[in-house]
Design an enzyme around this catalytic site. Structure first.
Site, PDB file in Angstrom:
ATOM      1  N   SER A   1       0.789  -1.234   0.000  1.00  0.00           N
ATOM      2  CA  SER A   1       0.000   0.000   0.000  1.00  0.00           C
ATOM      3  C   SER A   1       0.820   1.282   0.000  1.00  0.00           C
ATOM      4  O   SER A   1       0.262   2.359  -0.181  1.00  0.00           O
ATOM      5  CB  SER A   1      -0.965   0.017   1.200  1.00  0.00           C
ATOM      6  OG  SER A   1      -2.011  -0.887   0.966  1.00  0.00           O
TER       7      SER A   1
ATOM      8  N   LYS B   1       0.305   3.362  -3.006  1.00  0.00           N
ATOM      9  CA  LYS B   1      -0.875   4.227  -3.149  1.00  0.00           C
ATOM     10  C   LYS B   1      -0.494   5.711  -3.120  1.00  0.00           C
ATOM     11  O   LYS B   1      -1.172   6.535  -3.731  1.00  0.00           O
ATOM     12  CB  LYS B   1      -1.888   3.913  -2.037  1.00  0.00           C
ATOM     13  CG  LYS B   1      -2.474   2.498  -2.135  1.00  0.00           C
ATOM     14  CD  LYS B   1      -3.303   2.138  -0.907  1.00  0.00           C
ATOM     15  CE  LYS B   1      -3.845   0.710  -1.000  1.00  0.00           C
ATOM     16  NZ  LYS B   1      -4.551   0.295   0.228  1.00  0.00           N
TER      17      LYS B   1
ATOM     18  N   VAL C   1       1.090  -3.725   4.012  1.00  0.00           N
ATOM     19  CA  VAL C   1       1.079  -5.024   4.699  1.00  0.00           C
ATOM     20  C   VAL C   1       2.327  -5.849   4.401  1.00  0.00           C
ATOM     21  O   VAL C   1       2.509  -6.920   4.979  1.00  0.00           O
ATOM     22  CB  VAL C   1      -0.200  -5.842   4.394  1.00  0.00           C
ATOM     23  CG1 VAL C   1      -1.433  -5.141   4.935  1.00  0.00           C
ATOM     24  CG2 VAL C   1      -0.326  -6.137   2.905  1.00  0.00           C
TER      25      VAL C   1
ATOM     26  N   TYR D   1      -4.592   3.181   7.871  1.00  0.00           N
ATOM     27  CA  TYR D   1      -5.859   2.468   8.026  1.00  0.00           C
ATOM     28  C   TYR D   1      -6.547   2.896   9.320  1.00  0.00           C
ATOM     29  O   TYR D   1      -6.616   4.075   9.625  1.00  0.00           O
ATOM     30  CB  TYR D   1      -5.649   0.938   7.999  1.00  0.00           C
ATOM     31  CG  TYR D   1      -4.796   0.456   6.872  1.00  0.00           C
ATOM     32  CD1 TYR D   1      -5.065   0.830   5.556  1.00  0.00           C
ATOM     33  CD2 TYR D   1      -3.701  -0.375   7.102  1.00  0.00           C
ATOM     34  CE1 TYR D   1      -4.284   0.378   4.506  1.00  0.00           C
ATOM     35  CE2 TYR D   1      -2.916  -0.829   6.057  1.00  0.00           C
ATOM     36  CZ  TYR D   1      -3.208  -0.446   4.769  1.00  0.00           C
ATOM     37  OH  TYR D   1      -2.426  -0.886   3.751  1.00  0.00           O
TER      38      TYR D   1
ATOM     39  N   TYR E   1      -3.722  -2.457 -10.420  1.00  0.00           N
ATOM     40  CA  TYR E   1      -3.640  -2.302  -8.960  1.00  0.00           C
ATOM     41  C   TYR E   1      -2.776  -3.397  -8.322  1.00  0.00           C
ATOM     42  O   TYR E   1      -1.901  -3.114  -7.495  1.00  0.00           O
ATOM     43  CB  TYR E   1      -5.056  -2.316  -8.376  1.00  0.00           C
ATOM     44  CG  TYR E   1      -5.097  -2.241  -6.873  1.00  0.00           C
ATOM     45  CD1 TYR E   1      -4.779  -1.054  -6.214  1.00  0.00           C
ATOM     46  CD2 TYR E   1      -5.441  -3.347  -6.103  1.00  0.00           C
ATOM     47  CE1 TYR E   1      -4.807  -0.976  -4.829  1.00  0.00           C
ATOM     48  CE2 TYR E   1      -5.476  -3.276  -4.718  1.00  0.00           C
ATOM     49  CZ  TYR E   1      -5.153  -2.094  -4.088  1.00  0.00           C
ATOM     50  OH  TYR E   1      -5.177  -2.028  -2.717  1.00  0.00           O
TER      51      TYR E   1
END
Length: 309
Positions: A64, A67, A261, A243, A191
């Site tokens: 992530s 992102k 992660v 998160y 993605y």
């Protein structure tokens, strides 16, 4: 002038007895194979210095963290129009929650939860075949890191494609609400490949420097985004980058950051430095357990919190 190398060495020394804490992300089969007894940390400063400790030159799956880079690309393409497709508020829910998405009629809460990141990827895909969009993303990160050796781990990408059923559900849900313009398998193909990018802490710290230096990379002189946009990306990282643990990270560390992660965290000390840390064992909300501890120690010892020392 503080000795950043000495600070890194002391953090590493204190954390060594704790190596292996946390739980690796075993729901992605390739990540389940990673040895949890690893730790690396690197600091790239705006005056061009690089400090590192541990396995800081070992590549890992950034997941992530990607992102942040894809959001930067999307904002470059459509500007503030992006916020019609995705919100800017913390989620308070799991990073792959479908409940919130239903309640909010297909508009993800922010660009760092999975649904939001998939919508951002869909924006970057416009006008491209998936392979071209993946290539554009890879070239952009290589440009940020000033390193042509950054690659995508095809095994991880394949592993995610075969097991990413929740992400497939999220994407289909957004497509049903007309918040996805491309076929689900095209957007998810991009993605899954962006998340499978493999980088070391040293490469990541260099790639994140534009967020610490008002939108430009001081090592290369490359201008990436405007100072205003860099500031806004940092604001989103501070409020949404961890998160459901974002508030706790802001409380303990006080730096804009984004976790993944794979066990990596990219943090930004605006005007000062970009910091990358990696340790594969995750805490209960999916953030690196030792990585978070290391950044808390670093913020305390440097006084780098955006809220003052």
């Amino acid at each position: 002038m503080m000795n950043l190398q000495a600070i890194l060495d002391s953090i590493y020394g204190e954390l060594q007895p704790r190596l292996g804490e946390g739980k690796v992300a075993d729901y992605i089969p390739e990540l389940a194979k990673v040895d949890p007894n690893q730790f690396g940390m690197a600091i790239a400063t705006v005056d061009g210095k690089l400090y590192s400790v541990g396995e800081a030159d070992t590549s890992f799956s950034i997941q992530s963290l990607s992102k942040v880079f894809m959001l930067t690309l999307a904002l470059g393409k459509v500007g503030e129009g992006l916020w019609k497709r995705v919100g800017r508020e913390p989620s308070g829910s799991s990073f792959n929650s479908i409940v919130q998405l239903e309640r909010e009629e297909g508009i993800p809460r922010n660009p760092f939860i999975n649904a939001g990141a998939i919508a951002v990827t869909d924006v970057v895909l416009a006008g491209h075949a998936p392979r071209e969009a993946i290539g554009e993303f890879l070239r952009f990160v290589r440009y940020l890191a000033d390193d042509e050796t950054v690659t995508i781990d095809q095994k991880v990408a394949q592993s995610e494609t075969q097991t990413g059923f929740k992400n497939i559900a999220l994407a289909n849900f957004m497509r049903a609400y007309r918040n996805l313009d491309h076929p689900v398998e095209h957007t998810l193909g991009v993605y899954f490949h962006q998340c499978a990018l493999a980088m070391s802490c040293q490469q990541l710290a260099k790639a994140g420097l534009y967020l610490a230096a008002r939108g430009s990379n001081p090592l290369t002189g490359h201008s990436v985004v405007s100072p205003k946009r860099a500031r806004r990306i940092n604001a989103l990282m501070l409020t949404c980058g961890h998160y459901d643990g974002s508030g706790d990270f802001a409380y303990r560390v006080g730096l804009p950051g984004k976790s993944g992660v794979g066990g990596g965290i990219l943090a930004v000390a605006p005007g000062l430095a970009s910091i990358a840390v990696w340790s594969p064992g995750l805490n209960e909300v999916g953030n690196s357990q030792l990585g978070s501890a290391a950044l808390e120690m670093l913020a305390a010892r440097t006084g780098w919190s955006v809220f003052g020392d």
